[in-house]
Design an enzyme around this catalytic site. Structure first.
Site, PDB file in Angstrom:
ATOM      1  N   GLY A 117     -44.096-122.952  97.952  1.00 47.32           N
ATOM      2  CA  GLY A 117     -43.039-122.033  97.580  1.00 47.32           C
ATOM      3  C   GLY A 117     -41.820-122.173  98.476  1.00 47.32           C
ATOM      4  O   GLY A 117     -41.295-123.259  98.692  1.00 47.32           O
ATOM      5  N   SER A 205     -47.286-128.758  95.320  1.00 47.70           N
ATOM      6  CA  SER A 205     -46.133-127.919  95.018  1.00 47.70           C
ATOM      7  C   SER A 205     -44.997-128.248  95.987  1.00 47.70           C
ATOM      8  O   SER A 205     -44.611-129.406  96.115  1.00 47.70           O
ATOM      9  CB  SER A 205     -46.532-126.443  95.076  1.00 47.70           C
ATOM     10  OG  SER A 205     -45.501-125.621  94.556  1.00 47.70           O
ATOM     11  N   ASP A 283     -56.446-134.567  71.042  1.00 41.36           N
ATOM     12  CA  ASP A 283     -57.669-134.739  71.835  1.00 41.36           C
ATOM     13  C   ASP A 283     -58.317-136.099  71.609  1.00 41.36           C
ATOM     14  O   ASP A 283     -58.763-136.765  72.551  1.00 41.36           O
ATOM     15  CB  ASP A 283     -58.647-133.608  71.500  1.00 41.36           C
ATOM     16  CG  ASP A 283     -59.860-133.568  72.412  1.00 41.36           C
ATOM     17  OD1 ASP A 283     -60.023-134.492  73.227  1.00 41.36           O
ATOM     18  OD2 ASP A 283     -60.647-132.617  72.320  1.00 41.36           O
ATOM     19  N   ASP A 286     -57.760-140.598  72.934  1.00 43.23           N
ATOM     20  CA  ASP A 286     -58.390-141.454  73.943  1.00 43.23           C
ATOM     21  C   ASP A 286     -59.728-141.993  73.468  1.00 43.23           C
ATOM     22  O   ASP A 286     -60.460-142.624  74.229  1.00 43.23           O
ATOM     23  CB  ASP A 286     -58.570-140.686  75.253  1.00 43.23           C
ATOM     24  CG  ASP A 286     -59.386-139.407  75.077  1.00 43.23           C
ATOM     25  OD1 ASP A 286     -59.931-139.185  73.974  1.00 43.23           O
ATOM     26  OD2 ASP A 286     -59.467-138.623  76.033  1.00 43.23           O
ATOM     27  N   LEU A 288     -62.243-140.062  72.217  1.00 42.62           N
ATOM     28  CA  LEU A 288     -63.331-139.093  72.347  1.00 42.62           C
ATOM     29  C   LEU A 288     -62.769-137.688  72.221  1.00 42.62           C
ATOM     30  O   LEU A 288     -61.785-137.351  72.875  1.00 42.62           O
ATOM     31  CB  LEU A 288     -64.026-139.259  73.701  1.00 42.62           C
ATOM     32  CG  LEU A 288     -65.274-138.408  73.946  1.00 42.62           C
ATOM     33  CD1 LEU A 288     -66.417-138.850  73.047  1.00 42.62           C
ATOM     34  CD2 LEU A 288     -65.689-138.508  75.414  1.00 42.62           C
ATOM     35  N   ASP A 290     -63.185-134.211  73.330  1.00 43.29           N
ATOM     36  CA  ASP A 290     -63.955-133.582  74.410  1.00 43.29           C
ATOM     37  C   ASP A 290     -63.220-132.432  75.092  1.00 43.29           C
ATOM     38  O   ASP A 290     -63.605-131.989  76.173  1.00 43.29           O
ATOM     39  CB  ASP A 290     -64.332-134.631  75.454  1.00 43.29           C
ATOM     40  CG  ASP A 290     -63.117-135.319  76.067  1.00 43.29           C
ATOM     41  OD1 ASP A 290     -61.979-135.058  75.604  1.00 43.29           O
ATOM     42  OD2 ASP A 290     -63.291-136.120  76.998  1.00 43.29           O
ATOM     43  N   ASP A 436     -48.968-128.369  84.107  1.00 40.01           N
ATOM     44  CA  ASP A 436     -48.218-127.704  85.161  1.00 40.01           C
ATOM     45  C   ASP A 436     -46.997-127.031  84.532  1.00 40.01           C
ATOM     46  O   ASP A 436     -46.158-127.700  83.934  1.00 40.01           O
ATOM     47  CB  ASP A 436     -47.773-128.726  86.211  1.00 40.01           C
ATOM     48  CG  ASP A 436     -47.115-128.082  87.427  1.00 40.01           C
ATOM     49  OD1 ASP A 436     -46.506-126.998  87.295  1.00 40.01           O
ATOM     50  OD2 ASP A 436     -47.219-128.663  88.524  1.00 40.01           O
ATOM     51  N   HIS A 475     -50.667-125.608  87.639  1.00 39.32           N
ATOM     52  CA  HIS A 475     -49.957-125.974  88.860  1.00 39.32           C
ATOM     53  C   HIS A 475     -50.918-126.094  90.035  1.00 39.32           C
ATOM     54  O   HIS A 475     -51.392-125.097  90.579  1.00 39.32           O
ATOM     55  CB  HIS A 475     -48.882-124.935  89.162  1.00 39.32           C
ATOM     56  CG  HIS A 475     -47.984-125.302  90.296  1.00 39.32           C
ATOM     57  ND1 HIS A 475     -47.337-126.519  90.365  1.00 39.32           N
ATOM     58  CD2 HIS A 475     -47.638-124.632  91.429  1.00 39.32           C
ATOM     59  CE1 HIS A 475     -46.622-126.565  91.471  1.00 39.32           C
ATOM     60  NE2 HIS A 475     -46.786-125.444  92.142  1.00 39.32           N
TER      61      HIS A 475
END
Length: 544
Positions: A117, A205, A283, A286, A288, A290, A436, A475
């Site tokens: 932060g 961060s 999904d 790739d 698969l 999962d 994120d 994040h």
């Protein structure tokens, strides 16, 4: 084995506060250096002479000493001190306060623990999960660990008033890590009678930004660096914070004072609907299905498929919600359409509490972006004589971005000039959660692509710099992700044994019993076609 509280087991709000530096403590004592102690004499460290630095206290912490919120620790010497103590231009006392823990069973290694932060507090120097050191604290591994407040003591995690003092501001922007590292190495050498054999830095961060600053500005300070979800493009990311806030404010109901209630812009059910649709679309890319989008750059998703045909109901999104999502994920733009930051990947973690906490907030806590934004922009990004911005709702995306550009060369860590770090023998690992909500994974991917281009191409650059993408992760941690992994061990093996991390094993409580390899970009994890799909051994890393 000691039972420790794990950072990922805490609720999302507490995890966010850890990253912002709430869990902290600092000493207010002072001392006068008068003599040189013998090696491993903890109490006598208060008497050593350090240029432009003081040691406030040095006390033995016996085996099992509890360090909240990280649990019991190995026996060590706890040192507290300050570098560059001074009275600022605003009449406030400043300095880089630090905490250094020196384990009895030292392995000859030093770890610098990045902040979070706006810094402003000295977090416990244990090198835990929240900063990218893996499941086992670095202190428990035999590391000497140091942390700092970044050059100022904040009144709260959201306080950036230190920006009124040029010295304190420069410390936060780029200087504190180097200053404290130099002092830490001197204390380590005095205590153990020898220099650290290897020095590392880990951070997530703002700690990730500090880690990248170190690699670019101070290439000889560390042998290995881990930069997680880094705030490296911070001034432009702040523009994106304002952009997302403004887009959701347009559709959020207002309270009696006319203030948009962001948390009502999208309900939890709306976010779940959104996440489910993204998984349905991407999904399987790739190979698969999962619950993890492991081939994100092939994901093509348009939220318009969720728009209600008639009235808003639980199975669809309103036209305003779809528009706000589309504009937010496309990234901020000027009125003429010029991009001001990167876009954001569509990923499954947008329905997790960690995503909501930063972007929308809850009835109990406003969005973190809304709270931290005016502090950063008014006190750090803009100069003291610049007109201030009251809130992200008031940001002008045509006239305000150029005003922030003046501070980019001091705050941001966007340089790809890494020859000095590479020649020193340095290695760096980048990682980011694909969900994120604070710093776009796409922005880090673009940076890494430029870094490889500017350093001899992908094959050459991968000899010292690697990037890992974590599907579903918010994040630094959290989300429907395999967010339990150990980049510290990976960077150790790379630096000390020459073993480049082709893959890093990852697990996570969101998928109990499952393991996967995190692959070095641009490779992705693919199922071999036989064996359990819950076992990383049955997956290979290969180009998409």
């Amino acid at each position: 084995m000691r039972n420790k509280t794990k950072c990922r087991d805490l609720n999302p709000a507490v995890r966010a506060m850890i990253l912002l530096g709430v869990w902290a403590h600092a000493s207010a004592q002072s001392s006068v250096p008068v003599q040189i102690p013998q090696a491993k004499d903890c109490a006598a460290l208060t008497t050593i002479h350090l240029e432009n630095a003081l040691i406030f206290s040095a006390e033995e912490a016996p085996e099992g000493t509890v360090v909240a919120p990280f649990g019991p620790q190995t026996a060590h010497c706890l040192v507290k001190g300050e570098v560059n103590k001074h009275t600022g231009a605003d009449g406030v006392d400043y300095g880089d306060r630090f905490e250094l823990r020196l384990p009895d069973a030292w392995t000859g290694k030093l770890l610098f623990q990045g902040g979070g932060g706006l810094d402003g507090m000295v977090s416990p120097a244990v090198g835990g999960f929240a900063v990218g050191a893996g499941e086992k604290d670095a202190l428990s591994r035999g590391y000497a660990v140091v942390s700092t407040d970044g050059g100022h003591q904040g009144k709260s995690p959201m306080d950036a008033s230190f920006g009124s003092d040029p010295e304190a501001l420069a410390d936060y922007q780029y200087r504190s890590t180097d200053r404290v590292t130099a002092v830490a190495k001197k204390i380590v050498t005095q205590y153990y009678g020898r220099l650290p054999q290897h020095s590392y830095m880990v951070g997530c961060s703002n700690g990730g930004r500090e880690a990248m600053i170190a690699s670019q500005r101070y290439p000889d300070d560390f042998d290995g660096i881990v930069a997680g979800d880094p705030a490296f493009d911070l001034t432009r990311a702040a523009i994106a914070e304002a952009w997302a806030t403004a887009r959701f404010a347009e559709i959020a109901p207002k309270d009696a004072n006319g203030i948009p209630q962001l948390y009502l812009a999208l309900s939890d059910a709306d976010l779940k609907l959104f996440s489910t649709a993204i998984l349905k679309a991407c999904d399987s890319l790739d190979g698969l299905t999962d619950g993890l989008i492991s081939n994100p750059e092939e994901c093509r998703f348009d939220p318009a498929v969720l728009q209600c045909k008639t009235e808003k109901n639980d199975s669809c999104l309103s036209a305003g919600q779809v528009r706000a999502i589309q504009q937010t994920f496309a990234g901020p733009k000027s009125s003429e359409g010029a991009p001001l930051y990167s876009g954001w990947p569509y990923d499954a973690g947008i329905d997790a509490p960690g995503w909501r906490a930063w972007i929308l907030g809850t009835a109990q806590m406003p969005a973190i972006n809304v709270m931290i934004y005016p502090q950063f922009v008014n006190h750090i990004a803009l100069g003291p004589n610049d007109a201030q911005l009251a809130s992200p709702f008031a940001f002008n995306f045509d006239t305000d971005p150029p005003r922030m550009e003046k501070s980019q060369d001091k705050i941001d860590a966007t340089s790809t000039k890494m020859a000095a770090f590479h020649e020193h023998g340095g290695k760096i690992i980048f990682y980011t959660g694909m969900s994120d909500p604070v710093f776009s994974a796409n922005d880090l991917i673009h940076y890494y692509q430029k870094l490889t281009h500017d350093n001899g191409g992908m094959d050459h650059a991968r000899a010292f710099a690697r990037l890992y993408l974590i599907p579903g992760m918010n994040h630094c941690m959290g989300g429907p992700a395999l967010d339990n992994f150990d980049p510290l061990t990976a960077i150790e093996a790379w630096v000390e044994k020459g073993e480049a991390p082709e893959r890093i094993l990852a697990t996570g409580k969101a998928f109990s019993g499952r393991s996967r390899p995190l692959c070095s970009y641009p490779e992705i994890s693919r199922y071999k076609g036989s064996g359990s799909t819950e076992d990383a051994a049955n997956f290979v890393c290969k180009n998409p």
